[in-house]
Design a protein around this motif. Structure first.
Motif, PDB file in Angstrom:
ATOM      1  N   GLU A   1       3.049  -0.547  23.715  1.00 36.56           N
ATOM      2  CA  GLU A   1       4.108  -0.678  24.726  1.00 36.56           C
ATOM      3  C   GLU A   1       4.222   0.519  25.658  1.00 36.56           C
ATOM      4  OE1 GLU A   1       5.772  -3.288  25.313  1.00 36.56           O
ATOM      5  OE2 GLU A   1       5.539  -4.515  23.504  1.00 36.56           O
ATOM      6  N   GLY A   2       3.511   1.603  25.364  1.00 35.84           N
ATOM      7  CA  GLY A   2       3.705   2.807  26.159  1.00 35.84           C
ATOM      8  C   GLY A   2       5.054   3.421  25.851  1.00 35.84           C
ATOM      9  N   GLY A   3       5.451   4.417  26.652  1.00 34.54           N
ATOM     10  CA  GLY A   3       6.725   5.064  26.347  1.00 34.54           C
ATOM     11  C   GLY A   3       7.212   5.945  27.469  1.00 34.54           C
ATOM     12  N   HIS A   4       8.434   6.437  27.258  1.00 35.04           N
ATOM     13  CA  HIS A   4       9.052   7.346  28.232  1.00 35.04           C
ATOM     14  C   HIS A   4       8.454   8.734  28.023  1.00 35.04           C
ATOM     15  CE1 HIS A   4      12.334   4.228  28.085  1.00 35.04           C
ATOM     16  NE2 HIS A   4      12.272   4.435  29.382  1.00 35.04           N
ATOM     17  N   VAL A   5       7.311   8.932  28.601  1.00 35.88           N
ATOM     18  CA  VAL A   5       6.597  10.182  28.315  1.00 35.88           C
ATOM     19  C   VAL A   5       7.270  11.377  28.995  1.00 35.88           C
ATOM     20  CG1 VAL A   5       4.908   9.748  30.157  1.00 35.88           C
ATOM     21  CG2 VAL A   5       4.334  11.302  28.296  1.00 35.88           C
ATOM     22  N   GLY A   6       7.653  11.220  30.248  1.00 35.63           N
ATOM     23  CA  GLY A   6       8.156  12.364  31.019  1.00 35.63           C
ATOM     24  C   GLY A   6       9.412  12.975  30.420  1.00 35.63           C
ATOM     25  N   GLY A   7      10.413  12.138  30.209  1.00 42.51           N
ATOM     26  CA  GLY A   7      11.698  12.622  29.700  1.00 42.51           C
ATOM     27  C   GLY A   7      11.658  13.008  28.240  1.00 42.51           C
ATOM     28  N   SER A   8      10.605  12.569  27.528  1.00 42.39           N
ATOM     29  CA  SER A   8      10.454  13.013  26.140  1.00 42.39           C
ATOM     30  C   SER A   8       9.774  14.375  26.097  1.00 42.39           C
ATOM     31  CB  SER A   8       9.630  11.998  25.342  1.00 42.39           C
ATOM     32  OG  SER A   8      10.351  10.784  25.221  1.00 42.39           O
ATOM     33  N   MET A   9       8.771  14.551  26.957  1.00 41.36           N
ATOM     34  CA  MET A   9       8.076  15.847  27.004  1.00 41.36           C
ATOM     35  C   MET A   9       9.033  16.956  27.453  1.00 41.36           C
ATOM     36  SD  MET A   9       5.058  15.588  25.912  1.00 41.36           S
ATOM     37  CE  MET A   9       3.328  15.200  26.120  1.00 41.36           C
ATOM     38  N   SER A  10       9.956  16.645  28.358  1.00 38.09           N
ATOM     39  CA  SER A  10      10.856  17.701  28.836  1.00 38.09           C
ATOM     40  C   SER A  10      11.844  18.126  27.760  1.00 38.09           C
ATOM     41  CB  SER A  10      11.583  17.253  30.117  1.00 38.09           C
ATOM     42  OG  SER A  10      12.415  16.139  29.872  1.00 38.09           O
ATOM     43  N   LEU A  11      12.031  17.273  26.768  1.00 37.97           N
ATOM     44  CA  LEU A  11      13.019  17.514  25.709  1.00 37.97           C
ATOM     45  C   LEU A  11      12.494  18.323  24.544  1.00 37.97           C
ATOM     46  CD1 LEU A  11      14.570  14.058  24.753  1.00 37.97           C
ATOM     47  CD2 LEU A  11      15.796  16.083  25.503  1.00 37.97           C
ATOM     48  N   VAL A  12      11.188  18.481  24.455  1.00 38.85           N
ATOM     49  CA  VAL A  12      10.579  18.907  23.191  1.00 38.85           C
ATOM     50  C   VAL A  12      11.157  20.220  22.651  1.00 38.85           C
ATOM     51  CG1 VAL A  12       8.415  19.693  22.135  1.00 38.85           C
ATOM     52  CG2 VAL A  12       8.445  17.632  23.547  1.00 38.85           C
ATOM     53  N   GLU A  13      11.244  21.220  23.516  1.00 41.07           N
ATOM     54  CA  GLU A  13      11.735  22.517  23.017  1.00 41.07           C
ATOM     55  C   GLU A  13      13.220  22.433  22.641  1.00 41.07           C
ATOM     56  OE1 GLU A  13       9.500  22.312  25.488  1.00 41.07           O
ATOM     57  OE2 GLU A  13       7.859  23.312  24.449  1.00 41.07           O
ATOM     58  N   ILE A  14      13.967  21.604  23.393  1.00 43.96           N
ATOM     59  CA  ILE A  14      15.396  21.460  23.094  1.00 43.96           C
ATOM     60  C   ILE A  14      15.570  20.875  21.691  1.00 43.96           C
ATOM     61  CG2 ILE A  14      17.503  20.213  23.749  1.00 43.96           C
ATOM     62  CD1 ILE A  14      16.434  20.294  26.677  1.00 43.96           C
TER      63      ILE A  14
ATOM     64  N   LEU B   1      23.357  13.762  19.067  1.00 46.40           N
ATOM     65  CA  LEU B   1      23.451  12.479  19.762  1.00 46.40           C
ATOM     66  C   LEU B   1      22.543  12.548  20.979  1.00 46.40           C
ATOM     67  CD1 LEU B   1      27.336  12.325  19.515  1.00 46.40           C
ATOM     68  CD2 LEU B   1      25.753  10.895  18.199  1.00 46.40           C
ATOM     69  N   LEU B   2      21.495  11.740  20.958  1.00 39.94           N
ATOM     70  CA  LEU B   2      20.586  11.733  22.108  1.00 39.94           C
ATOM     71  C   LEU B   2      21.136  10.736  23.121  1.00 39.94           C
ATOM     72  CD1 LEU B   2      17.938  12.791  23.330  1.00 39.94           C
ATOM     73  CD2 LEU B   2      16.801  10.804  22.317  1.00 39.94           C
ATOM     74  N   SER B   3      22.036  11.229  23.952  1.00 44.99           N
ATOM     75  CA  SER B   3      22.679  10.329  24.909  1.00 44.99           C
ATOM     76  C   SER B   3      21.649   9.762  25.886  1.00 44.99           C
ATOM     77  CB  SER B   3      23.793  11.075  25.659  1.00 44.99           C
ATOM     78  OG  SER B   3      24.604  10.177  26.362  1.00 44.99           O
ATOM     79  N   LYS B   4      20.667  10.588  26.255  1.00 48.24           N
ATOM     80  CA  LYS B   4      19.579  10.063  27.104  1.00 48.24           C
ATOM     81  C   LYS B   4      18.600   9.341  26.177  1.00 48.24           C
ATOM     82  CE  LYS B   4      16.068  12.612  28.213  1.00 48.24           C
ATOM     83  NZ  LYS B   4      15.103  13.404  28.967  1.00 48.24           N
ATOM     84  N   GLY B   5      18.925   8.103  25.910  1.00 49.30           N
ATOM     85  CA  GLY B   5      18.193   7.355  24.894  1.00 49.30           C
ATOM     86  C   GLY B   5      16.730   7.136  25.225  1.00 49.30           C
ATOM     87  N   HIS B   6      16.373   7.285  26.499  1.00 49.42           N
ATOM     88  CA  HIS B   6      14.962   7.105  26.848  1.00 49.42           C
ATOM     89  C   HIS B   6      14.114   8.286  26.385  1.00 49.42           C
ATOM     90  CE1 HIS B   6      17.191   8.879  30.149  1.00 49.42           C
ATOM     91  NE2 HIS B   6      16.134   9.597  30.372  1.00 49.42           N
ATOM     92  N   GLY B   7      14.765   9.264  25.769  1.00 45.40           N
ATOM     93  CA  GLY B   7      13.989  10.317  25.113  1.00 45.40           C
ATOM     94  C   GLY B   7      13.679   9.940  23.668  1.00 45.40           C
ATOM     95  N   GLY B   8      13.794   8.671  23.361  1.00 42.86           N
ATOM     96  CA  GLY B   8      13.657   8.187  21.987  1.00 42.86           C
ATOM     97  C   GLY B   8      12.388   8.647  21.280  1.00 42.86           C
ATOM     98  N   ILE B   9      11.260   8.546  21.965  1.00 45.75           N
ATOM     99  CA  ILE B   9      10.024   8.921  21.258  1.00 45.75           C
ATOM    100  C   ILE B   9       9.968  10.424  21.012  1.00 45.75           C
ATOM    101  CG2 ILE B   9       8.697   6.883  21.939  1.00 45.75           C
ATOM    102  CD1 ILE B   9       7.300   8.558  24.046  1.00 45.75           C
ATOM    103  N   GLY B  10      10.615  11.192  21.884  1.00 48.98           N
ATOM    104  CA  GLY B  10      10.718  12.642  21.636  1.00 48.98           C
ATOM    105  C   GLY B  10      11.539  12.901  20.378  1.00 48.98           C
ATOM    106  N   LEU B  11      12.594  12.105  20.213  1.00 50.74           N
ATOM    107  CA  LEU B  11      13.431  12.252  19.011  1.00 50.74           C
ATOM    108  C   LEU B  11      12.671  11.814  17.763  1.00 50.74           C
ATOM    109  CD1 LEU B  11      16.200  12.891  17.731  1.00 50.74           C
ATOM    110  CD2 LEU B  11      16.886  10.539  18.248  1.00 50.74           C
ATOM    111  N   TYR B  12      11.963  10.679  17.844  1.00 51.80           N
ATOM    112  CA  TYR B  12      11.201  10.220  16.675  1.00 51.80           C
ATOM    113  C   TYR B  12      10.190  11.287  16.244  1.00 51.80           C
ATOM    114  CZ  TYR B  12      12.770   5.505  18.116  1.00 51.80           C
ATOM    115  OH  TYR B  12      13.504   4.412  18.486  1.00 51.80           O
TER     116      TYR B  12
END
Lengths: 351, 285
Positions: free
Chosen positions: B35-48, B73-84
């Motif tokens: 399915e692919g994923g929200h790569v951009g907004g997950s990559m920006s989250l990594v250090e956080i 709480l990951l309010s920006k839910g499109h960072g889901g794969i970053g959270l996983y």
């Protein structure tokens, strides 16, 4: 004659919360500047009453956060805001997580009266009963409100409590109120009147009395829990009469009548007729009972619908209620109602 | 409420680089899934997220329901794969489960769902997290525990009015245990946040709502650690504006709008992993 009315379901809610908060430290009350709790002395529970301000979405989310941490929050706002403005927070933050938040939605139906359609809630049952996990409760008088709110505190998941604004007459005594169980107020083998909410139940009772005078025996079910719906009681009544007429203070789409029709479809061959608010925003000022009378939610109007149903008409144009209830040309109904409630008559002024 | 003990995963993680590298690899691998994923907004989250889970928050993957844990709480839910990816690295579930992401029947959806171990609340519809954080912070106050609620918001998400409704309530309620972190990557689906609906002056906006504001480089774990570990300012919620780069770590999409969502084909997948490894070597040199 002026009749002393019982407390409103809103007042009953306030009193239960005021009593319960100090006694049960899991409980938290979030208010949204409604003023309902003005002057209440919370004592040692003062930190568990939080006036969030005019911020219903945030209040629902905050309630979810509190419930997530083991609290049992009551949230308090008008039905129009609980079930419309904040509905996404109710859906995602509360219902999706199956959290035990009690949503006390006052001013439901047209009980906000002259405050106008922004403050009417004629879609809330459709919205709330669509949500998985949600229990939807509609008390019809002060006594049932007290019983149902107390029983709802113990539910493991979320509950929507559809409360009114002003006092409404007491229902006649019936079997004990039990969340999830329809209350049989009257037996009858010719037609079943299933009603939800204060004035719809009173209208059904009055209609049953009018029909009895013509030799028609109408059963009356007071259905205070719209979800989960007591399908067994409805099916039992429907299998006896073959005709169910629902009465509610909600738009036709998606409300109590829809719930009954959905639940009986496929179970047994039965005609379901529905009395509900016409598919229109209310453009006129008036109190709750005035607006309901213009909309055709009265004892005589329900009796008419019942006769029509018994005559075999499945749906005539006139069966959808007054053609244009809000037309300026339509005469206003006479003020001062007389409800026949189980043999007693109550007359009261327009509030 | 409970007094069970909790071991912090690691205030001992002196060097987070290997962790953030693995998180990025996981993200890239998930984006190469069906399915692919929200790569951009997950990559920006990594250090956080890595800083929170490996240095700041009190969480224990062996006791995910521990009452005194801090809440993310990951309010920006499109960072889901970053959270996983972060939860996996923190030990909430085995790495092989990440391969389920986006597959039929899996709990690993693009937006986080609490069926995934470690996910506190579902998110994806924007503008919900801060209000839930208010409830968590209110509960902490009632429970008289020092639990904190960290809410990660996207900067595009700040266009939702409910964020500001909650921001006003949080300061009115003096919730100093509530920490909002804005992933300020300056991009949303259709372009730059400044062009779609400008947020500036962002820090001043938060200050005007009664918040203490900190600004950091959102890819600098030392800066992040310092501000996220700082003691609360009594009676005032804190917001950390973390300046980040959308798609960080993937040169071919870094800082570009098109990094928002991607399904990496085989060649791009290889290219992405190579780029990540090259950047690690560069850091080591």
């Amino acid at each position: 004659m002026t009749t002393t009315l019982p407390p409103s379901s809103r007042d009953v809610y306030r009193d239960i919360v005021t009593e319960s908060l100090p006694a049960d430290e899991r409980l938290v009350c979030l208010d949204s500047d409604t003023g309902l709790f003005s002057g209440v002395d919370w004592g040692a529970a003062a930190d568990r009453y939080v006036n969030i301000g005019i911020a219903e979405h945030t209040m629902m989310g905050a309630a979810a956060g509190l419930a997530k941490q083991g609290r049992v929050p009551f949230v308090n706002t008008m039905a129009a805001f609980a079930a419309s403005r904040a509905v996404e927070a109710v859906k995602i933050d509360i219902a999706l997580n199956n959290l035990p938040v009690r949503i006390a939605a006052t001013h439901s139906g047209v009980s906000a009266g002259h405050l106008g359609p922004t403050h009417h809630a004629l879609e809330d049952l459709a919205a709330m009963r669509a949500l998985p996990n949600m229990t939807v409760v509609v008390p019809a008088d002060a006594a049932s409100a007290g019983e149902l709110i107390r029983q709802a505190i113990a539910l493991p998941g979320p509950a929507y409590l559809r409360l009114g604004r002003n006092a409404t007459p007491d229902l006649p005594a019936g079997p004990p109120i039990e969340l999830g169980k329809a209350q049989v107020l009257r037996e009858g083998a010719d037609i079943t009147l299933a009603a939800c909410g204060a004035y719809p139940v009173l209208a059904a009772l009055e209609a049953a009395e009018l029909l009895r005078q013509e030799g028609i025996e109408a059963g009356v079910l007071h259905v205070h829990t719209v979800k989960p719906l007591d399908t067994a009681a409805l099916a039992a009544a429907a299998s006896l009469t073959g005709i169910v007429l629902t009465v509610e203070e909600h738009w036709h789409a998606g409300g109590f009548g829809s719930a009954v029709a959905e639940s009986l479809t496929g179970l047994l061959p039965v005609m379901v007729h529905r009395v509900a608010m016409p598919d229109a925003f209310v453009p006129v000022s008036g109190g709750q009972r005035y607006l309901l009378e213009r909309a055709g939610i009265t004892g005589p109007a329900v009796a008419d619908r019942a006769r029509s149903a018994l005559e075999g008409y499945s749906e005539r144009p006139s069966d959808r209620g007054p053609a244009d209830p809000w037309s300026p040309r339509r005469a206003a109904p006479p003020m001062g109602w007389r409800w026949a409630t189980g043999g007693r008559s109550l007359q009261f002024k327009h509030l | 409420m409970s007094s069970s003990t909790c071991t912090l995963p690691s205030s001992t993680h002196a060097d987070l680089a290997p962790v953030t590298h693995r998180i990025r690899e996981h993200i890239v691998n998930m984006c190469a899934g069906p399915e692919g994923g929200h790569v951009g907004g997950s990559m920006s989250l990594v250090e956080i997220l890595a800083t929170l889970y490996f240095r700041v928050m009190l969480v224990d993957p062996r006791l995910p329901g521990l009452p005194e844990r801090d809440i993310l709480l990951l309010s920006k839910g499109h960072g889901g794969i970053g959270l996983y990816a972060t939860l996996c690295e923190a030990g909430f579930f085995p790495e092989r489960e990440l391969a389920d992401y986006g597959r039929q029947g899996s709990h690993f959806m693009a937006h986080p769902h609490p069926e995934v171990p470690g996910v506190e609340m579902p998110s994806g519809s924007l503008g919900h997290g801060l209000a839930i954080g208010i409830g968590c912070a209110l509960a902490a106050r009632l429970d008289e525990v020092p639990r904190r609620a960290f809410v990660v918001l996207g900067d595009g998400e700040l266009q939702e009015g409910s964020v500001w409704e909650a921001a006003a309530v949080a300061s009115a309620q003096r919730l100093d245990r509530l920490v909002a972190i804005v992933d300020r990557n300056r991009l949303q689906i259709t372009g730059e946040t400044g062009e779609v609906c400008d947020l500036e002056p962002l820090a001043d906006r938060w200050r005007a709502f009664g918040w203490r504001v900190r600004e950091v480089d959102g890819h600098d774990v030392e800066e992040l650690t310092e501000v996220l570990s700082a003691p609360p300012e009594p009676g005032t919620p804190t917001v950390v504006i973390a300046h980040t780069v959308k798609g960080k770590g993937l040169p071919f999409v870094e800082g570009q709008t098109r990094s928002h969502y991607a399904r990496l084909g085989e060649r791009q997948h290889r290219q992405a992993l190579a780029a990540l490894r090259a950047s690690v070597r560069k850091v080591r040199r």
